[in-house]
Design a protein around this motif. Sequence first.
Motif, short mmCIF file in Angstrom:
data_model
loop_
_atom_site.label_atom_id
_atom_site.label_comp_id
_atom_site.label_asym_id
_atom_site.label_seq_id
_atom_site.Cartn_x
_atom_site.Cartn_y
_atom_site.Cartn_z
N THR A 28 -73.79 4.80 -16.99
CA THR A 28 -74.55 4.91 -15.74
C THR A 28 -74.96 6.37 -15.58
O THR A 28 -74.10 7.26 -15.52
N LEU A 29 -76.27 6.61 -15.48
CA LEU A 29 -76.79 7.98 -15.53
C LEU A 29 -77.56 8.31 -14.26
O LEU A 29 -78.33 7.49 -13.76
N VAL A 30 -77.33 9.53 -13.78
CA VAL A 30 -78.13 10.07 -12.69
C VAL A 30 -78.56 11.48 -13.06
O VAL A 30 -77.98 12.11 -13.95
N PRO A 34 -84.30 6.72 -9.68
CA PRO A 34 -83.46 5.53 -9.89
C PRO A 34 -82.23 5.87 -10.74
O PRO A 34 -82.26 6.76 -11.58
N VAL A 35 -81.15 5.13 -10.48
CA VAL A 35 -79.96 5.21 -11.34
C VAL A 35 -80.29 4.47 -12.64
O VAL A 35 -80.78 3.34 -12.61
N ALA A 36 -80.01 5.14 -13.78
CA ALA A 36 -80.41 4.57 -15.07
C ALA A 36 -79.20 4.14 -15.88
O ALA A 36 -78.06 4.50 -15.58
N LYS A 37 -79.47 3.34 -16.91
CA LYS A 37 -78.47 2.92 -17.88
C LYS A 37 -78.96 3.32 -19.26
O LYS A 37 -80.14 3.17 -19.58
N GLY A 38 -78.05 3.82 -20.09
CA GLY A 38 -78.47 4.20 -21.43
C GLY A 38 -77.37 4.90 -22.21
O GLY A 38 -76.24 5.03 -21.76
N LEU A 39 -77.75 5.35 -23.40
CA LEU A 39 -76.83 6.06 -24.29
C LEU A 39 -76.64 7.49 -23.80
O LEU A 39 -77.60 8.19 -23.51
N GLU A 63 -73.16 11.45 -16.48
CA GLU A 63 -72.61 10.10 -16.55
C GLU A 63 -71.70 9.86 -15.34
O GLU A 63 -70.86 10.71 -15.01
N ILE A 64 -71.87 8.70 -14.68
CA ILE A 64 -71.02 8.31 -13.56
C ILE A 64 -69.99 7.31 -14.07
O ILE A 64 -70.35 6.20 -14.49
N LEU A 65 -68.72 7.69 -14.02
CA LEU A 65 -67.67 6.80 -14.49
C LEU A 65 -67.31 5.77 -13.42
O LEU A 65 -67.12 4.58 -13.72
#
Length: 397
Positions: A315-317, A48-53, A357-359
Amino acid sequence: MKRWVFIGMIVAAAVGIGWQIYQKAFLAPKGVEIRRPGPVPVAVEIEPVAKGLMRDVRDFTGSLNARSQFVVAPKIAGRVQRLLFNIGDRVQKGQLIALLDDEEYRQQVDQVRAELAVARANLEESQDTLELTKRELERTVALRQKKIASESELDAAESKYRNQESKLKVAMAQVIQKEAALRGAEIRLSYTRIEVPPHQEKGLQVVGERYVHEGAMLAANNPIISIFDISSMIAAIYVIEQDYSKVQVGMMADISTDAYPGRTFRGRIVRKAPLLKETSRQARVEIEIPNPEGQLKPGMFVRASIEFGQSANATLVSRDALVKRGGAVGVFQVDREEKTARFIPIVTGIVNGRQVEILRPPLSGYVVTLGHHLLEDGAPVILPGERKEPSARKGKP
């Protein structure tokens, strides 16, 4: 294990395609058309695509150096009579380190003192003689005024007085010369006592190396011991051109070493070289690390982690999801309902370890992390946990 299952699926797909080609070329009767199969679904792994620091952290390696270090050496030649410190001993400024045999230098001091005493005695004698000569000149002047003494007697008295004045000046100069010689002899004698230089700053100073033993004959400037100030350490690291502009004086760094596994020391960047070496295209950066307990030692190998920035809701992969298609970097986003994968070109930001990180563009859902090298835009996929049922072979025999 997953990788072997994936390889087995690839081999099975290749065998299926080969069988279809064989049927068409050798088994199909003339005039009978064999139905061409559609795109073969590819078994993939997804995340899954994640969200975080997301923290922009760079890791560097380097070596520890003492804040200051110097070698203690004698200014004169001599034999080492006593050596009071060994490696690892703590020292303080002004503390006696070693004694050289001082018999010869004491003899020189005694000799110069005797010569000074002689010069002072000569000075007193010259002063007394000058006083007598002065009184004699005064009498001759008085007798000359009474026309008792002749002009030649007055000239002789004046000449004798001036001569004695010159002798007095020579005697005074000899005293000054002998006093200077005595001070020089006393200074050379003091050089037989080798001490920690008093101008050194207060700190945790220890003996790093010992070069001689008691009884050794030394020439001037032969090293005796080296002293390191380890109250704080300097970690010297080297940064590449890509990171040079990001490193700024005042940034904090986390320092670790194999000598203390699991422990982190905190340091601050205090210096950055104004040039990069042409041979390596790297610049030296120095990090000062407080070391009040003296646990860190010069020469230790260290790792330094420096944080250049962070993104709070990124947005993290996984790094494994990145793939190139047509010169563009992107990911395969999975439609779990349609069971297809769509190629999405992306712009990346911070890369930290296994995460990217996905910009842009905005991304959500799931992306392919294994098997994307067999995919094209819109290709069907077999998701984890699903099994493709074998289809009956169609066509007339």
